[in-house]
Motif scaffolding. Structure first.
Motif, PDB file in Angstrom:
ATOM      1  N   UNK A   1       6.965   0.594 -10.305  1.00 51.87           N
ATOM      2  CA  UNK A   1       6.106   0.853  -9.155  1.00 51.87           C
ATOM      3  C   UNK A   1       6.541   0.012  -7.956  1.00 51.87           C
ATOM      4  N   UNK A   2       6.904  -1.246  -8.214  1.00 52.87           N
ATOM      5  CA  UNK A   2       7.405  -2.103  -7.136  1.00 52.87           C
ATOM      6  C   UNK A   2       8.664  -1.514  -6.511  1.00 52.87           C
ATOM      7  N   UNK A   3       9.539  -0.970  -7.343  1.00 52.17           N
ATOM      8  CA  UNK A   3      10.776  -0.375  -6.830  1.00 52.17           C
ATOM      9  C   UNK A   3      10.484   0.858  -5.989  1.00 52.17           C
ATOM     10  N   UNK A   4       9.557   1.698  -6.444  1.00 53.30           N
ATOM     11  CA  UNK A   4       9.186   2.892  -5.674  1.00 53.30           C
ATOM     12  C   UNK A   4       8.617   2.481  -4.323  1.00 53.30           C
ATOM     13  N   UNK A   5       7.726   1.507  -4.327  1.00 53.73           N
ATOM     14  CA  UNK A   5       7.130   1.037  -3.083  1.00 53.73           C
ATOM     15  C   UNK A   5       8.193   0.452  -2.157  1.00 53.73           C
ATOM     16  N   UNK A   6       9.059  -0.383  -2.688  1.00 47.30           N
ATOM     17  CA  UNK A   6      10.094  -1.025  -1.877  1.00 47.30           C
ATOM     18  C   UNK A   6      11.040   0.003  -1.272  1.00 47.30           C
ATOM     19  N   UNK A   7      11.554   0.890  -2.087  1.00 50.32           N
ATOM     20  CA  UNK A   7      12.509   1.887  -1.589  1.00 50.32           C
ATOM     21  C   UNK A   7      11.872   2.822  -0.569  1.00 50.32           C
ATOM     22  N   UNK A   8      10.646   3.203  -0.811  1.00 51.05           N
ATOM     23  CA  UNK A   8       9.967   4.101   0.122  1.00 51.05           C
ATOM     24  C   UNK A   8       9.742   3.428   1.470  1.00 51.05           C
ATOM     25  N   UNK A   9       9.250   2.192   1.443  1.00 47.50           N
ATOM     26  CA  UNK A   9       9.006   1.477   2.701  1.00 47.50           C
ATOM     27  C   UNK A   9      10.318   1.267   3.450  1.00 47.50           C
TER      28      UNK A   9
ATOM     29  N   UNK B   1      12.578   5.213  11.133  1.00 47.71           N
ATOM     30  CA  UNK B   1      11.754   4.993  12.312  1.00 47.71           C
ATOM     31  C   UNK B   1      10.296   5.373  12.136  1.00 47.71           C
ATOM     32  N   UNK B   2       9.857   5.513  10.904  1.00 46.34           N
ATOM     33  CA  UNK B   2       8.457   5.829  10.626  1.00 46.34           C
ATOM     34  C   UNK B   2       7.678   4.539  10.377  1.00 46.34           C
ATOM     35  N   UNK B   3       6.368   4.657  10.335  1.00 48.17           N
ATOM     36  CA  UNK B   3       5.550   3.466  10.157  1.00 48.17           C
ATOM     37  C   UNK B   3       5.394   3.110   8.681  1.00 48.17           C
ATOM     38  N   UNK B   4       5.119   1.846   8.449  1.00 43.21           N
ATOM     39  CA  UNK B   4       4.871   1.398   7.086  1.00 43.21           C
ATOM     40  C   UNK B   4       3.575   2.004   6.558  1.00 43.21           C
ATOM     41  N   UNK B   5       2.613   2.226   7.427  1.00 39.73           N
ATOM     42  CA  UNK B   5       1.354   2.842   7.004  1.00 39.73           C
ATOM     43  C   UNK B   5       1.609   4.226   6.414  1.00 39.73           C
ATOM     44  N   UNK B   6       2.505   4.982   7.037  1.00 38.90           N
ATOM     45  CA  UNK B   6       2.871   6.290   6.486  1.00 38.90           C
ATOM     46  C   UNK B   6       3.508   6.127   5.111  1.00 38.90           C
ATOM     47  N   UNK B   7       4.339   5.107   4.961  1.00 40.15           N
ATOM     48  CA  UNK B   7       4.980   4.846   3.673  1.00 40.15           C
ATOM     49  C   UNK B   7       3.940   4.510   2.611  1.00 40.15           C
ATOM     50  N   UNK B   8       2.949   3.699   2.980  1.00 39.52           N
ATOM     51  CA  UNK B   8       1.908   3.338   2.023  1.00 39.52           C
ATOM     52  C   UNK B   8       1.135   4.570   1.567  1.00 39.52           C
TER      53      UNK B   8
ATOM     54  N   UNK C   1      -4.025  -0.619  -1.340  1.00 38.39           N
ATOM     55  CA  UNK C   1      -3.427  -1.371  -2.453  1.00 38.39           C
ATOM     56  C   UNK C   1      -1.914  -1.485  -2.267  1.00 38.39           C
ATOM     57  N   UNK C   2      -1.300  -0.393  -1.811  1.00 38.10           N
ATOM     58  CA  UNK C   2       0.146  -0.404  -1.577  1.00 38.10           C
ATOM     59  C   UNK C   2       0.489  -1.364  -0.439  1.00 38.10           C
ATOM     60  N   UNK C   3      -0.286  -1.322   0.620  1.00 37.67           N
ATOM     61  CA  UNK C   3      -0.054  -2.230   1.743  1.00 37.67           C
ATOM     62  C   UNK C   3      -0.237  -3.675   1.347  1.00 37.67           C
ATOM     63  N   UNK C   4      -1.258  -3.949   0.564  1.00 35.65           N
ATOM     64  CA  UNK C   4      -1.498  -5.322   0.128  1.00 35.65           C
ATOM     65  C   UNK C   4      -0.344  -5.804  -0.743  1.00 35.65           C
ATOM     66  N   UNK C   5       0.092  -4.976  -1.676  1.00 33.48           N
ATOM     67  CA  UNK C   5       1.208  -5.367  -2.564  1.00 33.48           C
ATOM     68  C   UNK C   5       2.460  -5.636  -1.739  1.00 33.48           C
ATOM     69  N   UNK C   6       2.736  -4.771  -0.779  1.00 34.81           N
ATOM     70  CA  UNK C   6       3.912  -4.943   0.068  1.00 34.81           C
ATOM     71  C   UNK C   6       3.831  -6.249   0.851  1.00 34.81           C
ATOM     72  N   UNK C   7       2.720  -6.459   1.532  1.00 39.64           N
ATOM     73  CA  UNK C   7       2.598  -7.619   2.411  1.00 39.64           C
ATOM     74  C   UNK C   7       2.418  -8.936   1.665  1.00 39.64           C
ATOM     75  N   UNK C   8       1.768  -8.900   0.516  1.00 40.50           N
ATOM     76  CA  UNK C   8       1.496 -10.138  -0.221  1.00 40.50           C
ATOM     77  C   UNK C   8       2.657 -10.577  -1.101  1.00 40.50           C
ATOM     78  N   UNK C   9       3.466  -9.624  -1.561  1.00 40.67           N
ATOM     79  CA  UNK C   9       4.488  -9.973  -2.552  1.00 40.67           C
ATOM     80  C   UNK C   9       5.884  -9.492  -2.188  1.00 40.67           C
ATOM     81  N   UNK C  10       6.035  -8.201  -2.005  1.00 45.96           N
ATOM     82  CA  UNK C  10       7.374  -7.607  -1.923  1.00 45.96           C
ATOM     83  C   UNK C  10       8.095  -7.884  -0.613  1.00 45.96           C
TER      84      UNK C  10
END
Length: 87
Positions: free
Chosen positions: A13-21, A28-35, A48-57
């Motif tokens: 899940x971390x890899x999916x989130x990281x690669x997508x963001x 040139x898209x926003x991180x919110x769209x990625x989340x 939850x995706x935004x928190x995981x990204x900003x707090x850890x990844x």
């Protein structure tokens, strides 16, 4: 007591989130769209995706983020040059 939370993030899940963001940054898209996109894929909330990204990844991916921003910059410059050539 050392139990794993039911809502713990897996490495996959971390890899999916990281690669997508990173892909969204490159394009040139926003991180919110990625989340929002990742939330649908992983059955989690965008928050939850935004928190995981900003707090850890994000902290672990500083070099990759910078590279994605550079790629975005080059892409935009190329896009502008193509636009100018059409005029």
């Amino acid at each position: 007591m050392n139990t794993t939370r039911q809502d713990a993030w897996s490495n996959e899940e971390d890899m999916v989130l990281t690669e997508t963001v990173l892909n969204y940054i490159r394009n040139g898209n926003t991180q919110l769209e990625a989340f929002k996109d990742v939330a649908k894929q992983l059955s989690r909330t965008p928050a939850a995706c935004g928190f995981r990204w900003n707090a850890t990844l994000r902290k672990q991916c500083q070099d990759a983020i910078q590279q994605a921003k550079e790629e975005r910059k080059k892409y935009r410059q190329t896009k502008r040059k193509r636009k100018l050539c059409r005029i």
